[in-house]
Design a protein around this motif. Structure first.
Motif, PDB file in Angstrom:
ATOM      1  N   VAL A  71       0.841  -1.197   0.000  1.00 17.54           N
ATOM      2  CA  VAL A  71       0.000   0.000   0.000  1.00 17.54           C
ATOM      3  C   VAL A  71       0.879   1.251   0.000  1.00 17.54           C
ATOM      4  O   VAL A  71       1.610   1.510   0.949  1.00 17.54           O
ATOM      5  CB  VAL A  71      -0.969   0.013   1.199  1.00 17.54           C
ATOM      6  CG1 VAL A  71      -1.781   1.302   1.215  1.00 17.54           C
ATOM      7  CG2 VAL A  71      -1.889  -1.200   1.150  1.00 17.54           C
ATOM      8  N   LEU A  72       0.798   2.006  -1.089  1.00 21.07           N
ATOM      9  CA  LEU A  72       1.514   3.276  -1.214  1.00 21.07           C
ATOM     10  C   LEU A  72       0.758   4.400  -0.517  1.00 21.07           C
ATOM     11  O   LEU A  72       1.359   5.303   0.062  1.00 21.07           O
ATOM     12  CB  LEU A  72       1.689   3.642  -2.689  1.00 21.07           C
ATOM     13  CG  LEU A  72       2.534   2.689  -3.524  1.00 21.07           C
ATOM     14  CD1 LEU A  72       2.331   2.961  -5.006  1.00 21.07           C
ATOM     15  CD2 LEU A  72       3.995   2.808  -3.144  1.00 21.07           C
ATOM     16  N   LYS A  73      -0.574   4.363  -0.609  1.00 22.88           N
ATOM     17  CA  LYS A  73      -1.425   5.407  -0.033  1.00 22.88           C
ATOM     18  C   LYS A  73      -2.778   4.804   0.301  1.00 22.88           C
ATOM     19  O   LYS A  73      -3.335   4.048  -0.501  1.00 22.88           O
ATOM     20  CB  LYS A  73      -1.608   6.547  -1.038  1.00 22.88           C
ATOM     21  CG  LYS A  73      -2.543   7.638  -0.582  1.00 22.88           C
ATOM     22  CD  LYS A  73      -2.758   8.668  -1.671  1.00 22.88           C
ATOM     23  CE  LYS A  73      -3.860   9.635  -1.265  1.00 22.88           C
ATOM     24  NZ  LYS A  73      -4.235  10.521  -2.355  1.00 22.88           N
ATOM     25  N   GLY A  74      -3.300   5.126   1.464  1.00 21.46           N
ATOM     26  CA  GLY A  74      -4.625   4.663   1.838  1.00 21.46           C
ATOM     27  C   GLY A  74      -4.603   3.360   2.612  1.00 21.46           C
ATOM     28  O   GLY A  74      -3.618   3.021   3.267  1.00 21.46           O
ATOM     29  N   ARG A  75      -5.711   2.624   2.493  1.00 23.90           N
ATOM     30  CA  ARG A  75      -5.877   1.354   3.192  1.00 23.90           C
ATOM     31  C   ARG A  75      -6.482   0.348   2.220  1.00 23.90           C
ATOM     32  O   ARG A  75      -7.282   0.707   1.358  1.00 23.90           O
ATOM     33  CB  ARG A  75      -6.799   1.507   4.396  1.00 23.90           C
ATOM     34  CG  ARG A  75      -6.288   2.500   5.441  1.00 23.90           C
ATOM     35  CD  ARG A  75      -7.177   2.553   6.670  1.00 23.90           C
ATOM     36  NE  ARG A  75      -7.197   1.297   7.420  1.00 23.90           N
ATOM     37  CZ  ARG A  75      -6.231   0.896   8.252  1.00 23.90           C
ATOM     38  NH1 ARG A  75      -5.165   1.636   8.424  1.00 23.90           N
ATOM     39  NH2 ARG A  75      -6.337  -0.246   8.896  1.00 23.90           N
ATOM     40  N   LEU A  76      -6.116  -0.923   2.405  1.00 21.62           N
ATOM     41  CA  LEU A  76      -6.645  -1.999   1.570  1.00 21.62           C
ATOM     42  C   LEU A  76      -7.042  -3.164   2.460  1.00 21.62           C
ATOM     43  O   LEU A  76      -6.325  -3.515   3.394  1.00 21.62           O
ATOM     44  CB  LEU A  76      -5.593  -2.472   0.558  1.00 21.62           C
ATOM     45  CG  LEU A  76      -6.056  -3.561  -0.417  1.00 21.62           C
ATOM     46  CD1 LEU A  76      -7.025  -2.977  -1.444  1.00 21.62           C
ATOM     47  CD2 LEU A  76      -4.866  -4.201  -1.117  1.00 21.62           C
ATOM     48  N   ARG A  77      -8.183  -3.740   2.152  1.00 22.98           N
ATOM     49  CA  ARG A  77      -8.640  -4.951   2.829  1.00 22.98           C
ATOM     50  C   ARG A  77      -8.564  -6.078   1.802  1.00 22.98           C
ATOM     51  O   ARG A  77      -9.075  -5.926   0.687  1.00 22.98           O
ATOM     52  CB  ARG A  77     -10.068  -4.743   3.334  1.00 22.98           C
ATOM     53  CG  ARG A  77     -10.643  -5.889   4.110  1.00 22.98           C
ATOM     54  CD  ARG A  77     -11.973  -5.536   4.754  1.00 22.98           C
ATOM     55  NE  ARG A  77     -13.045  -5.320   3.795  1.00 22.98           N
ATOM     56  CZ  ARG A  77     -13.592  -4.141   3.498  1.00 22.98           C
ATOM     57  NH1 ARG A  77     -13.167  -3.033   4.086  1.00 22.98           N
ATOM     58  NH2 ARG A  77     -14.570  -4.057   2.630  1.00 22.98           N
ATOM     59  N   ILE A  78      -7.933  -7.163   2.164  1.00 23.16           N
ATOM     60  CA  ILE A  78      -7.893  -8.323   1.279  1.00 23.16           C
ATOM     61  C   ILE A  78      -8.707  -9.423   1.944  1.00 23.16           C
ATOM     62  O   ILE A  78      -8.312  -9.965   2.988  1.00 23.16           O
ATOM     63  CB  ILE A  78      -6.451  -8.797   1.001  1.00 23.16           C
ATOM     64  CG1 ILE A  78      -5.633  -7.659   0.384  1.00 23.16           C
ATOM     65  CG2 ILE A  78      -6.471 -10.022   0.078  1.00 23.16           C
ATOM     66  CD1 ILE A  78      -4.160  -7.992   0.178  1.00 23.16           C
TER      67      ILE A  78
END
Length: 121
Positions: free
Chosen positions: A54-61
């Protein structure tokens, strides 16, 4: 690639969501950037691992047996064969590392599917 690149700037400049672009090659792998938001698609890559950074923000996998939450500066490797669905509630910029043989949406085809040729443009 023999020049310096800024993956963060390259991801921010993308105009299409969920449409990764190849920014470099390392041996048999592509380094890609993407802008994402919303849910992608449940899929798997039978023979390839997939690295999300993740470069920027948030991620849900979302995985079948758990959910992984990634914040800016964090990474996770989805193991080969694992069904997964990346989701970003707000805009997120990613760096991805995938083998050159990895199909964008793995074992499924949707309107979000991009060929390797499209990702090289």
């Amino acid at each position: 690639m023999t020049s310096v690149v800024s993956p963060g700037k390259m991801a921010a400049a993308l105009t299409e969501l969920w449409s990764p672009r190849v920014v470099a090659e390392v041996d048999d792998a592509y380094i890609k950037v993407a802008r994402v938001q919303g849910a992608f698609v449940w899929h798997s890559h039978e023979n390839e691992d997939e690295l999300f950074y993740v470069l920027k923000g948030r991620l849900r996998i979302e995985l079948e047996d758990r959910t992984v939450e990634l914040a800016e500066g964090e990474m996770f490797v989805v193991p080969k064969g694992a069904r997964h669905n990346p989701v970003a509630d707000e805009e997120c910029h990613l760096l991805l590392v995938e083998r050159k043989t990895t199909q964008h949406t793995g074992d499924v085809v949707t309107d979000k599917t991009r060929s390797v040729a499209e990702q090289l443009n």
